[in-house]
Motif scaffolding. Structure first.
Motif: not given
Length: 214
Positions: A181-187
């Motif tokens: 998962s991308s950093d945006a999804s993690v955020k």
């Protein structure tokens, strides 16, 4: 002379006989008066009597009333104890889920706060996300028992925003992530977990407050 003596004796006898007759009449009248007045005195002066049976009935009535009072208090305490037990079980389950959500949020924050940032292909980053997925699967299997109906009615809107009818946490309350998962999804997932954690804490407080308010 003899005639006068005889007349005097006759008068004396007659007078004595009259006195005797008057005395007998007075005695008879007094006796009659006593007989007629005696019942009246007995009816007015005799106090009402309280038998032992009456005393027993009064005593048993008081003790029965006291027994009913104690039984009523006992029932109230039994209902209160049952409510307290139910709320305790609900709060225990909520606390367990809140602790799990906090752990998942910590895992995601370790990715976002790492410097330099983890690359998506980082093995350590993937392991953290896999651990997150494992914790998510566990928390979705947990069940939270609802509080007593009277309390549930006061918190049902918040409850339904978190839990399904079977008491399990809604999947949307803990966003899914993949190892890549991308950093945006993690955020976004971290924000979602913060919201869920706040809701769980607020729900627990509202249930406890409702219990004390009765």
């Amino acid at each position: 002379m003899e005639i006068n003596q005889i007349s005097s004796q006759a008068a004396s006898s007659y007078y004595a006989a009259q006195q005797q007759q008057q005395q007998m009449q007075q005695t008879q009248e007094a006796k009659t008066a006593n007989e007629t007045s005696a019942p009246a005195e007995s009816t007015t002066s005799a106090p009402p009597t309280v038998t032992a049976k009456d005393n027993v009935q009064i005593t048993s009535s008081v003790t029965l009333k006291n027994l009913d009072t104690v039984r009523g208090i006992e029932l109230v305490h039994a209902r209160m104890n049952q409510q307290i037990k139910s709320v305790r079980e609900t709060n225990e389950a909520l606390n367990k889920e809140a602790t799990q959500v906090e752990q998942m949020s910590t895992n995601l924050n370790s990715i976002m706060k790492n410097f330099p940032p983890f690359p998506v292909s980082s093995k350590e980053r993937q392991e953290i996300l896999m651990s997150y997925t494992s914790l998510r699967q566990e928390i979705l299997k947990m069940m939270v028992p609802p509080p007593p109906q009277q309390i549930y009615d006061q918190v049902k809107d918040t409850w339904k925003s978190l839990f399904a009818d079977n008491g399990q946490l809604l999947p949307s309350a803990v966003p899914p992530l993949q190892p890549d998962s991308s950093d945006a999804s993690v955020k976004d997932a971290a924000k979602g977990l913060d919201t869920t954690g706040q809701k769980l804490a607020g729900l627990s407080s509202s249930i406890t407050q409702a219990l004390f308010q009765g």
